[in-house]
Every structure is written in C-alpha cells, then in structure tokens.
Scaffold this motif. Structure first.
Motif, PDB file in Angstrom:
ATOM      1  N   GLY A 256       2.119   5.564   4.898  1.00 17.43           N
ATOM      2  CA  GLY A 256       2.753   4.710   3.902  1.00 17.43           C
ATOM      3  C   GLY A 256       4.098   4.186   4.358  1.00 17.43           C
ATOM      4  O   GLY A 256       4.424   3.005   4.167  1.00 17.43           O
TER       5      GLY A 256
ATOM      6  N   PRO B 153       3.301   8.247  -2.775  1.00 19.17           N
ATOM      7  CA  PRO B 153       3.173   9.194  -3.900  1.00 19.17           C
ATOM      8  C   PRO B 153       1.959  10.117  -3.782  1.00 19.17           C
ATOM      9  O   PRO B 153       2.042  11.296  -4.129  1.00 19.17           O
ATOM     10  N   MET B 154       0.849   9.579  -3.265  1.00 15.44           N
ATOM     11  CA  MET B 154      -0.335  10.420  -3.101  1.00 15.44           C
ATOM     12  C   MET B 154      -0.074  11.529  -2.075  1.00 15.44           C
ATOM     13  O   MET B 154      -0.473  12.682  -2.258  1.00 15.44           O
TER      14      MET B 154
ATOM     15  N   TRP C 186       3.485   1.564   6.944  1.00 20.18           N
ATOM     16  CA  TRP C 186       3.064   0.316   6.313  1.00 20.18           C
ATOM     17  C   TRP C 186       4.270  -0.423   5.745  1.00 20.18           C
ATOM     18  O   TRP C 186       4.369  -1.647   5.845  1.00 20.18           O
ATOM     19  N   CYS C 187       5.185   0.330   5.148  1.00 21.60           N
ATOM     20  CA  CYS C 187       6.406  -0.282   4.620  1.00 21.60           C
ATOM     21  C   CYS C 187       7.225  -0.912   5.741  1.00 21.60           C
ATOM     22  O   CYS C 187       7.747  -2.021   5.608  1.00 21.60           O
TER      23      CYS C 187
ATOM     24  N   LEU D  24      -0.446  10.853   5.005  1.00 18.46           N
ATOM     25  CA  LEU D  24      -0.378   9.719   4.079  1.00 18.46           C
ATOM     26  C   LEU D  24       1.058   9.233   3.909  1.00 18.46           C
ATOM     27  O   LEU D  24       1.304   8.023   3.808  1.00 18.46           O
TER      28      LEU D  24
ATOM     29  N   LEU E 138       0.811  -1.206   0.000  1.00 22.12           N
ATOM     30  CA  LEU E 138       0.000   0.000   0.000  1.00 22.12           C
ATOM     31  C   LEU E 138       0.849   1.263   0.000  1.00 22.12           C
ATOM     32  O   LEU E 138       0.379   2.329  -0.405  1.00 22.12           O
ATOM     33  N   GLU E 139       2.100   1.135   0.461  1.00 18.96           N
ATOM     34  CA  GLU E 139       2.965   2.317   0.491  1.00 18.96           C
ATOM     35  C   GLU E 139       3.235   2.861  -0.912  1.00 18.96           C
ATOM     36  O   GLU E 139       3.528   4.050  -1.079  1.00 18.96           O
ATOM     37  N   LEU E 140       3.129   2.002  -1.930  1.00 20.31           N
ATOM     38  CA  LEU E 140       3.342   2.465  -3.300  1.00 20.31           C
ATOM     39  C   LEU E 140       2.236   3.413  -3.760  1.00 20.31           C
ATOM     40  O   LEU E 140       2.402   4.142  -4.744  1.00 20.31           O
ATOM     41  N   ILE E 141       1.111   3.403  -3.050  1.00 19.86           N
ATOM     42  CA  ILE E 141       0.014   4.320  -3.360  1.00 19.86           C
ATOM     43  C   ILE E 141       0.018   5.503  -2.400  1.00 19.86           C
ATOM     44  O   ILE E 141      -0.123   6.656  -2.815  1.00 19.86           O
ATOM     45  N   LEU E 142       0.183   5.216  -1.103  1.00 17.86           N
ATOM     46  CA  LEU E 142       0.052   6.262  -0.091  1.00 17.86           C
ATOM     47  C   LEU E 142       1.150   7.306  -0.191  1.00 17.86           C
ATOM     48  O   LEU E 142       0.888   8.514  -0.129  1.00 17.86           O
TER      49      LEU E 142
END
Length: 510
Positions: free
Chosen positions: A244, A170-171, A247-248, A240, A164-168
């Motif tokens: 993220g 950058p967002m 989460w990583c 975020l 999920l860190e790949l989304i959070l």
C-alpha cells in the motif's frame, strides 16, 4: 488503455512534433502515443501499417503549420492532392475508421478552409483546433492540450491509479493487530503434556476431557489455528502495508512525472528499486514465516544494494534493502523464539502418540523406542523428558523388566523429591505433582513385583501424599479448617478414631 496517434509533415514540423511527442509520451507512457517514425517497419506496406496503428488509437492529432496546406513535391504539385501522400493517407484512414481528429496549430498557423482540402479529408476544417506555441508558452499550451484530451475525449494517463493504499494499509494494520492479539491465544502445552501420563489427573475426567480434547489431533488443530490466526496475519499484514505504501509512492511519482511532462515544472525523482521494496516486504513477512521469507529478503536486498550502487542517482532504495535484510534476520530470531517450541512439542507429542499406539498393539519394543526418542527431544529433568521416561518405565514393566523400570524412575524421583520437599507443597506445580504421583505408583508396582513390599508401600503412601491435583490438595486443606457452623464441634475434645485400613497397591499395568 486509450492511445494517441500524431500525424505531421516532416519537412515542416519535425522538430516541433518531436518535442511535443516526447512530452505526450512522457505523460501518457511509452505505449500510449504513436508516430510514424518510431512505429512503422521498413519494407512493409505503409497503408496496412498505418491502418493497423490507427485502429488501436482513439484520437489522431493532426499537426498543422503555416505551409501544411501548400507544400509541394519535387514536381511542383501540391502534396495533399496526391492520393499516395503519407499525411493524406493517415488522415483519410482516421476519417474512414471514425477516429476523433484534433488539429494542432503551430507557428501561428490557422485552420485551412474545407474548400482547399481534398474531399476525403475536408472534415479536418470542421474540427475544433488547439494552438501550441513553440516559444515560452509551450509548456502551458501542452498542458491545455492534455486537459482538452481528458475533458473532451476521455484520454487519461494510465497512471491515474485508484487509491488502493486506502484499502491495503488499513487491511494490513488490521491483520497485524489480529496476529498480535492471537499471541495470547497460542495453545498451552501443560494439559496436553499431562494427558500423556499413564495415570492422568482426575480433574480431566471431572471436566469431561477426553483424547479428542487433549490428544494428538487436538494439538494439531491448535497448531492449525495458530497458523491461521497468528502466523499468516503477521506475515501477510506487513506485506499489505508495504504494498500500500509503495502504491502511494507510485501515485506520487506519477503525479510528479505528469506535472513535469505536461507543464515542464518540477524535477523527476529517481524511482525506488523494486528489489528493495520486495526485500523490505519479505523482511517484515519473516516475522510470521521465518526463514521462508528471510532468504528472499536477503537475496533481493543484496541485488538492490548492487543495483543502486551501479546506477547511483538513477535508482533509489538502498536504505530499504538494508532495513529489509536486517528485519529478515530479526524475523528468524523471533520465529525461533515463538514458534519453534510449539513445533518441538508437536514432535514430542507425535512420538508419545506413536508409543501409545504401539502399546495398544502389544508392540512394546516400538513403544520403548518412541519413548526414548521423546525423552531425548528435551533436556534432562524437564517435564517433557521425565514424562517420556515415566512412560518408558511403564513399558519396561509391561515387558517384565521391573528392575530396569526402578533404575529409570529412581533418578527422576530423587531430583523431584528434593525440589518438592524444599518448597511449600502448596506452591508445587500441577506438573510436579502429577509426575511424582505417576512415578511413585509405577515404581511401587515394580517394587511389588520384585518382592519389595516395604518399598512398594512407601512409594504408594508417597503417591497419596503428593495428591492428584492442586485443586484436590486445596480442597483437603480447606476441609481441615473448621467451618462457622461447626465451631462447637471443633471445641470438643477429639475422639480417638480407628485408623483406616492400608490402601491396596494398584496395578497400573492392568
């Protein structure tokens, strides 16, 4: 979440099964692996409890040792032949419910033949077993069991998280970028302020601007845009990013934990304090939310510092908590320096709007009160304070208190005249020109009402000399420069001109 049940014979393999159970539970989580010792309640029906637990599971591990088939009870009878034998009940229940059986062979045992098993559990003999050695190969054998469960039965660790860190992250970076970019789009106060003058600049009319563009409602919309495009992105974006990153880190911790429990390698690091992570997230969010996020950042930060101090070595994150608290205090300073002036001006504009409405309703006393409050919101001799006082003097004129209006405007004009005359008129700001023009005209009208025609004419001429706008002043300046087409006319001797008639004194109260 897929779950496992471990069926074993206590007399034969209690120590080995406990060791394997700890590894599996550490890998899959405490609520993913069940065993009768930990999950059965005393005094309750055994069959009912076993049926309920196995119903929740997807795979049943049957631990088989060398004596698993031939262990006898106190009467010398083989225990598997007893319908009330607990192990037999467990395996029969799994077969009846259609669960997958995985025989785990320990201590060099082999899979028993089906003809030596009771008919109800004879299917165990046809299942593909996996051997586990209790010696040196134990770690690698447990790893093989875990791989086998994942490949053949789809039993995965609940910590196998989606990245999920790949989304959070950058967002979050995108939102922070939007918030920083929106700082250049923050509403300007100058036009909204000058619109509150009794005689707004003619350029507003030329540009087609009205109350809907420069009034209270328009500034409210500008503040709402500031919240949506600047404040919220600067508050949500850092959160975020922190979530993220957290989460990583959880994924990395989970990977290290699975490697430790499945293969017996690596050292498990102490987890980071959740309170410390929340403190850091709130501290960064305070850059947009100010004190609303700073207070939680400090509270969670203090709790995290105390927790990590008491459980040193078991929980990490003290540095995160300290950074979160410091960032939260910095966020207050940032918010006060950026957002507070806008909300202060909003309150000033609200008082000015209330006074204007009161004047429209012929309630001059309420208007005077609102103008007085508006002038006190800012330091004396500031543009906002002087504009409120100019309107205050106008309201006094409406009540017929012309001398009071002159007394209010004279100090303002004295200060602004000295500033205006001490510098190049071209460099005078738009605010300076408009305030002087309005103050001169209102005082001139008051002096006219008091019978001082000479003073009134002086103020009206001064108002005309100041000009209504910087653009009109420059236009007059450029008009005074001869054009190329008029060079011959410019060389001619100037002819005497008839002076224009005196300007009438406008009544601003009308």
């Amino acid at each position: 979440m897929q779950k496992l049940f471990v069926s074993y014979r206590r007399k034969e393999s209690q120590d080995f099964t406990g060791r394997m159970f700890d590894r599996l539970q550490g890998y899959y989580g405490p609520n993913s692996v069940f065993m009768d010792v930990d999950d059965l309640l005393a005094g309750k029906d055994y069959r009912t409890q076993i049926a309920r637990i196995i119903q929740q599971c997807d795979v049943v591990l049957v631990v088989i040792g060398e004596q698993w088939l031939d262990i006898v009870d106190d009467f010398g009878k083989r225990r598997l032949d007893n319908p009330d034998d607990q192990l037999r009940i467990e395996v029969e229940t799994a077969v009846e419910q259609g669960k997958s059986l995985v025989p785990v062979l320990i201590h060099g045992a082999s899979l028993p033949p089906s003809e030596r098993l009771p008919e109800s559990i004879a299917g165990v003999a046809s299942c593909d077993p996996i051997p586990i050695d209790s010696g040196v190969p134990f770690n690698s054998d447990v790893k093989k069991l875990i791989d086998r469960l994942a490949k053949s039965h789809g039993i995965l660790s609940p910590d196998s998280r989606f990245p999920l860190e790949l989304i959070l992250i950058p967002m979050g970076i995108l939102l922070v970028g939007i918030g920083v970019a929106s700082l250049s789009l923050l509403p300007g106060d100058a036009d909204f302020m000058l619109w509150q003058l009794p005689l707004p600049d003619v350029r507003f009319e030329q540009m087609g601007l009205t109350e809907s563009d420069l009034g209270m409602a328009a500034y409210s919309r500008a503040l709402l845009d500031m919240i949506l495009y600047c404040t919220l992105p600067l508050a949500v974006g850092p959160v975020l990013i922190v979530v993220g990153k957290r989460w990583c880190c959880l994924t990395q911790e989970s990977t290290a934990r699975r490697a430790h429990f499945s293969s017996g390698i690596g050292r498990r690091r102490a987890p980071k304090s959740t309170s410390a992570v929340v403190s850091l997230a709130c501290g960064l969010a305070s850059m947009g939310l100010g004190v609303l996020a700073t207070i939680p950042a400090i509270l969670f930060g203090v709790w995290a510092v105390l927790t990590t101090g008491r459980r040193h070595g078991w929980v990490r994150g003290r540095s995160l908590a300290i950074i979160g608290m410091l960032t939260g205090m910095l966020g207050i300073v940032t918010t006060l320096s950026i957002q507070l002036p806008y909300w202060k001006f909003y309150r000033w504009l609200r008082e000015m709007d209330s006074a204007r409405i009161a004047l429209d309703q012929k309630d001059s006393e309420t208007a005077l009160t609102s103008y007085r409050l508006a002038s006190q919101l800012f330091e004396p001799q500031t543009d906002e304070s002087d504009i409120a006082l100019v309107n205050f003097a106008r309201a006094l004129g409406v009540q017929g208190k012309h001398q009071d209006a002159v007394d209010v405007l004279s100090p303002i004009l004295a200060v602004r005249e000295s500033v205006y005359n001490s510098s190049d008129p071209i460099d005078a700001s738009q605010e300076q020109r408009d305030i002087l023009r309005n103050a001169y005209q209102i005082r001139g009208n008051a002096l006219q009402q008091l019978g001082d025609s000479e003073g009134a004419s002086t103020d009206m001429r001064a108002s005309e000399s100041v000009g209504g706008s910087s653009s009109s002043f420059l236009d007059r300046l450029f008009d005074a420069i001869p054009k190329f087409d008029d060079r011959d006319e410019a060389r001619k001797e100037p002819q005497s001109e008839v002076p224009p008639p005196p300007l009438p004194i406008p009544d601003v109260d009308a």
